[in-house]
Design an enzyme around this catalytic site. Structure first.
Site, PDB file in Angstrom:
ATOM      1  N   CYS A  58      -2.861 -38.145 -16.922  1.00  5.27           N
ATOM      2  CA  CYS A  58      -2.065 -37.128 -17.605  1.00  5.27           C
ATOM      3  C   CYS A  58      -2.394 -35.790 -16.958  1.00  5.27           C
ATOM      4  O   CYS A  58      -3.491 -35.597 -16.447  1.00  5.27           O
ATOM      5  CB  CYS A  58      -2.398 -37.069 -19.090  1.00  5.27           C
ATOM      6  N   SER A  59      -1.444 -34.878 -16.992  1.00  2.00           N
ATOM      7  CA  SER A  59      -1.646 -33.580 -16.334  1.00  2.00           C
ATOM      8  C   SER A  59      -2.575 -32.659 -17.099  1.00  2.00           C
ATOM      9  O   SER A  59      -3.233 -31.810 -16.515  1.00  2.00           O
ATOM     10  CB  SER A  59      -0.306 -32.873 -16.132  1.00  2.00           C
TER      11      SER A  59
END
Length: 195
Positions: A8-9
């Protein structure tokens, strides 16, 4: 061995990585073989991905829920494909299966690289939209980013324990603990109040 990679960013408080983990387990990865990362997909220096690419052996499988999870860099995707070809790995990227245990079909390799190009393009478009939106908001006089902290918006819990700190009854670490605030935040508040 079947390895999974979930990314995930932003951090775990902002984005939930559990859906990816569940899907990776459905393909046969386990808690011990799943690598989790909270980093931008365009960053080619991701620690967990590096560990994964270093540990895989000939005949292993790497699973990710989609191409954009493993990377948003076309260049890095090409490097991963070359590694897969060298080590005869199997890549499962969402529903797309790339089996490099035998010679990779040029059409499959081309399709995978195109998916990488579109993944990087999508990320660049999103980035451009965000920058444009921020410039538009600035032009309208809106403040971008966190509001600046003033003495008026410091939480009351800080002011409750501050007199004890001022009298020398508490040190900064104790003040931080009592207020449930990070050490850098305590420093910032002290500089505002005493500055």
């Amino acid at each position: 061995m079947i390895y999974g990679y979930a990314r995930c960013s932003t951090n775990e408080k902002m984005q939930d990585i559990n859906r990816q983990v569940r899907e990776l387990k459905q393909y046969g990865a386990t808690d011990e073989t799943i690598y989790l990362e909270y980093e931008s997909g365009i960053n080619t220096e991701r620690a967990e991905l590096k560990k994964l690419l270093k540990i895989v052996n000939t005949g292993d499988t790497i699973i990710s829920t989609e191409v954009s999870r493993i990377t948003r860099s076309t260049k890095q995707l090409c490097e991963i494909i070359e590694l897969a070809k060298t080590k005869h790995l199997k890549l499962i990227l969402g529903t797309f299966i790339v089996d490099c245990s035998r010679e990779l079909d040029p059409m499959t390799e081309g399709m995978l690289k195109m998916m990488g190009v579109f993944s990087e393009l999508e990320r660049n478009i999103i980035s451009q939209r965000v920058k444009s939106g921020m410039e538009n908001a600035k032009a309208k006089g809106k403040q971008i980013g966190r509001p600046s902290t003033t003495a008026d918006n410091i939480p009351s819990i800080f002011y409750k324990h501050y007199p004890k700190y001022k009298k020398g009854e508490l040190n900064k670490k104790e003040l931080s603990r009592l207020c449930s605030l990070s050490y850098p935040t305590i420093y910032k508040y002290l500089s505002i109040v005493e500055g």
